[in-house]
Motif scaffolding. Sequence first.
Motif, PDB file in Angstrom:
ATOM      1  N   UNK A   5       0.833  -1.200   0.000  1.00 26.20           N
ATOM      2  CA  UNK A   5       0.000   0.000   0.000  1.00 26.20           C
ATOM      3  C   UNK A   5       0.865   1.247   0.000  1.00 26.20           C
ATOM      4  N   UNK A   6       0.510   2.254  -0.794  1.00 28.79           N
ATOM      5  CA  UNK A   6       1.292   3.485  -0.855  1.00 28.79           C
ATOM      6  C   UNK A   6       1.402   4.163   0.511  1.00 28.79           C
ATOM      7  N   UNK A   7       2.559   4.764   0.755  1.00 25.41           N
ATOM      8  CA  UNK A   7       2.813   5.472   1.999  1.00 25.41           C
ATOM      9  C   UNK A   7       3.153   6.919   1.676  1.00 25.41           C
ATOM     10  N   UNK A   8       2.541   7.846   2.410  1.00 27.37           N
ATOM     11  CA  UNK A   8       2.800   9.267   2.176  1.00 27.37           C
ATOM     12  C   UNK A   8       4.221   9.618   2.600  1.00 27.37           C
ATOM     13  N   UNK A   9       4.961  10.305   1.746  1.00 21.02           N
ATOM     14  CA  UNK A   9       6.315  10.722   2.073  1.00 21.02           C
ATOM     15  C   UNK A   9       6.515  12.149   1.581  1.00 21.02           C
ATOM     16  N   UNK A  10       7.545  12.785   2.090  1.00 20.60           N
ATOM     17  CA  UNK A  10       7.755  14.190   1.773  1.00 20.60           C
ATOM     18  C   UNK A  10       8.107  14.379   0.308  1.00 20.60           C
ATOM     19  N   UNK A  11       7.808  15.565  -0.187  1.00 22.78           N
ATOM     20  CA  UNK A  11       8.110  15.881  -1.583  1.00 22.78           C
ATOM     21  C   UNK A  11       9.617  15.860  -1.831  1.00 22.78           C
ATOM     22  N   UNK A  12      10.391  16.327  -0.857  1.00 23.71           N
ATOM     23  CA  UNK A  12      11.846  16.354  -1.014  1.00 23.71           C
ATOM     24  C   UNK A  12      12.410  14.936  -1.127  1.00 23.71           C
ATOM     25  N   UNK A  13      11.878  14.035  -0.323  1.00 20.69           N
ATOM     26  CA  UNK A  13      12.310  12.643  -0.346  1.00 20.69           C
ATOM     27  C   UNK A  13      11.987  12.010  -1.694  1.00 20.69           C
ATOM     28  N   UNK A  14      10.774  12.198  -2.167  1.00 17.00           N
ATOM     29  CA  UNK A  14      10.374  11.622  -3.448  1.00 17.00           C
ATOM     30  C   UNK A  14      11.149  12.228  -4.610  1.00 17.00           C
ATOM     31  N   UNK A  15      11.537  13.472  -4.462  1.00 16.29           N
ATOM     32  CA  UNK A  15      12.331  14.115  -5.514  1.00 16.29           C
ATOM     33  C   UNK A  15      13.685  13.415  -5.664  1.00 16.29           C
ATOM     34  N   UNK A  16      14.272  13.009  -4.542  1.00  9.28           N
ATOM     35  CA  UNK A  16      15.541  12.292  -4.592  1.00  9.28           C
ATOM     36  C   UNK A  16      15.356  10.913  -5.224  1.00  9.28           C
ATOM     37  N   UNK A  17      14.283  10.215  -4.876  1.00  9.44           N
ATOM     38  CA  UNK A  17      14.043   8.894  -5.445  1.00  9.44           C
ATOM     39  C   UNK A  17      13.766   8.972  -6.948  1.00  9.44           C
ATOM     40  N   UNK A  18      13.286  10.111  -7.397  1.00  3.71           N
ATOM     41  CA  UNK A  18      12.974  10.293  -8.818  1.00  3.71           C
ATOM     42  C   UNK A  18      14.136  10.909  -9.586  1.00  3.71           C
ATOM     43  N   UNK A  19      15.257  11.122  -8.914  1.00  2.16           N
ATOM     44  CA  UNK A  19      16.419  11.761  -9.545  1.00  2.16           C
ATOM     45  C   UNK A  19      16.970  10.887 -10.681  1.00  2.16           C
ATOM     46  N   UNK A  20      17.313  11.525 -11.794  1.00  2.00           N
ATOM     47  CA  UNK A  20      17.850  10.810 -12.960  1.00  2.00           C
ATOM     48  C   UNK A  20      19.204  11.350 -13.381  1.00  2.00           C
ATOM     49  N   UNK A  35      20.161   5.859  -3.425  1.00  2.00           N
ATOM     50  CA  UNK A  35      18.730   5.850  -3.080  1.00  2.00           C
ATOM     51  C   UNK A  35      18.417   4.844  -1.980  1.00  2.00           C
ATOM     52  N   UNK A  36      19.159   3.748  -1.919  1.00  2.00           N
ATOM     53  CA  UNK A  36      18.942   2.769  -0.856  1.00  2.00           C
ATOM     54  C   UNK A  36      19.192   3.423   0.503  1.00  2.00           C
ATOM     55  N   UNK A  37      20.265   4.176   0.576  1.00  2.00           N
ATOM     56  CA  UNK A  37      20.652   4.786   1.845  1.00  2.00           C
ATOM     57  C   UNK A  37      19.652   5.837   2.313  1.00  2.00           C
ATOM     58  N   UNK A  38      19.122   6.616   1.394  1.00  2.00           N
ATOM     59  CA  UNK A  38      18.203   7.666   1.852  1.00  2.00           C
ATOM     60  C   UNK A  38      16.855   7.078   2.267  1.00  2.00           C
ATOM     61  N   UNK A  39      16.472   5.926   1.678  1.00  2.00           N
ATOM     62  CA  UNK A  39      15.263   5.249   2.150  1.00  2.00           C
ATOM     63  C   UNK A  39      15.488   4.748   3.574  1.00  2.00           C
ATOM     64  N   UNK A  40      16.676   4.168   3.815  1.00  2.00           N
ATOM     65  CA  UNK A  40      16.984   3.685   5.160  1.00  2.00           C
ATOM     66  C   UNK A  40      16.976   4.833   6.160  1.00  2.00           C
ATOM     67  N   UNK A  46      15.142  10.133  10.087  1.00  2.00           N
ATOM     68  CA  UNK A  46      16.161  11.184   9.997  1.00  2.00           C
ATOM     69  C   UNK A  46      15.530  12.451   9.431  1.00  2.00           C
ATOM     70  N   UNK A  47      15.947  13.621   9.904  1.00  2.00           N
ATOM     71  CA  UNK A  47      15.392  14.869   9.360  1.00  2.00           C
ATOM     72  C   UNK A  47      15.769  15.036   7.883  1.00  2.00           C
ATOM     73  N   UNK A  48      14.981  15.814   7.176  1.00  2.00           N
ATOM     74  CA  UNK A  48      15.238  16.009   5.746  1.00  2.00           C
ATOM     75  C   UNK A  48      16.637  16.534   5.485  1.00  2.00           C
ATOM     76  N   UNK A  49      17.140  17.369   6.388  1.00  2.00           N
ATOM     77  CA  UNK A  49      18.483  17.925   6.205  1.00  2.00           C
ATOM     78  C   UNK A  49      19.538  16.818   6.235  1.00  2.00           C
ATOM     79  N   UNK A  50      19.313  15.807   7.087  1.00  2.00           N
ATOM     80  CA  UNK A  50      20.259  14.684   7.176  1.00  2.00           C
ATOM     81  C   UNK A  50      20.180  13.824   5.918  1.00  2.00           C
ATOM     82  N   UNK A  51      18.967  13.580   5.429  1.00  2.00           N
ATOM     83  CA  UNK A  51      18.789  12.793   4.213  1.00  2.00           C
ATOM     84  C   UNK A  51      19.445  13.494   3.026  1.00  2.00           C
ATOM     85  N   UNK A  52      19.181  14.791   2.895  1.00  2.00           N
ATOM     86  CA  UNK A  52      19.766  15.555   1.795  1.00  2.00           C
ATOM     87  C   UNK A  52      21.284  15.637   1.931  1.00  2.00           C
TER      88      UNK A  52
END
Length: 265
Positions: A5-20, A35-40, A46-52
């Motif tokens: 089932x889909x899970x709501x996630x931040x726009x910034x997070x999804x932008x990274x997963x969609x990076x090409x 991308x594996x690491x930022x999902x983990x 982790x705060x968005x600043x840490x993920x980015x």
Amino acid sequence: MRVTAPIARSAAFQQLLSNRAFDIEFNGYLSNHAKHAIIALERLNAPESRVQGYWDFYTRLTPYNLSLHRVTEPYDHVPPCTLEEWTSLRGKKLQFWNMCKFLDIELNERFHGSVEQLVKTYAPDTLSGLAGALTHGIIHLGWALDAYDGKHPWMVIEGLAYINFSYLSLHPETFEHSAIQETCPAESLRRMAIVWQQDNLADTWIAAAKKKYDENSGFHEELIPAGFQWELSKVLDQPHEIMTKLPTWLDAMSVDELTEELYKT
């Protein structure tokens, strides 16, 4: 196969997963784990600043002290491979982005955005080759399906394309199902450990298989620069019965039971 089932996630997070911006591999054979690491990290809250911050660090210089390979051709300019090429180029480590574009079009035009239908259609024929890229194709697809939010399917497309791109067959045509009566993975593991030692399989199977082909034999030339991956391909090409005679529990247990038993083992 069922997409969770889909899970709501931040726009910034999804932008990274969609990076090409970066290729799925770099330095010829290493897999891009960004991308594996930022999902983990996201799963660890982790705060968005840490993920980015991690994304910026890894995409600048990986732990291998090597840089990712930046894409040079805009995705909009990439032509799709054909259905015939999807099969004929399987495992040749060619046209990854063309395979992505093919799946992208299939998802939107044939399956009307249904990721589940895309996976059900294109995963089964490729899963027998999950040994390619040291299983990083199925790893990428697994992370992608776990993180899928119902709106951003790009990483799923990457995962399917990567399995096809790096396909290395386990040769399921050699498998003998329920060939050995065993009730659980631990029982099989004990048997294999004993056979490995008694029959000296490190020499009689592994070393012998590695000697069969050299760099001039034409065998999986695309894997020669990858070293260990090339050696693995030679071993898989000459399977021992320890690999092909499958235990009864493998067919008898449900996926949930298998997961629990393998975890305990």
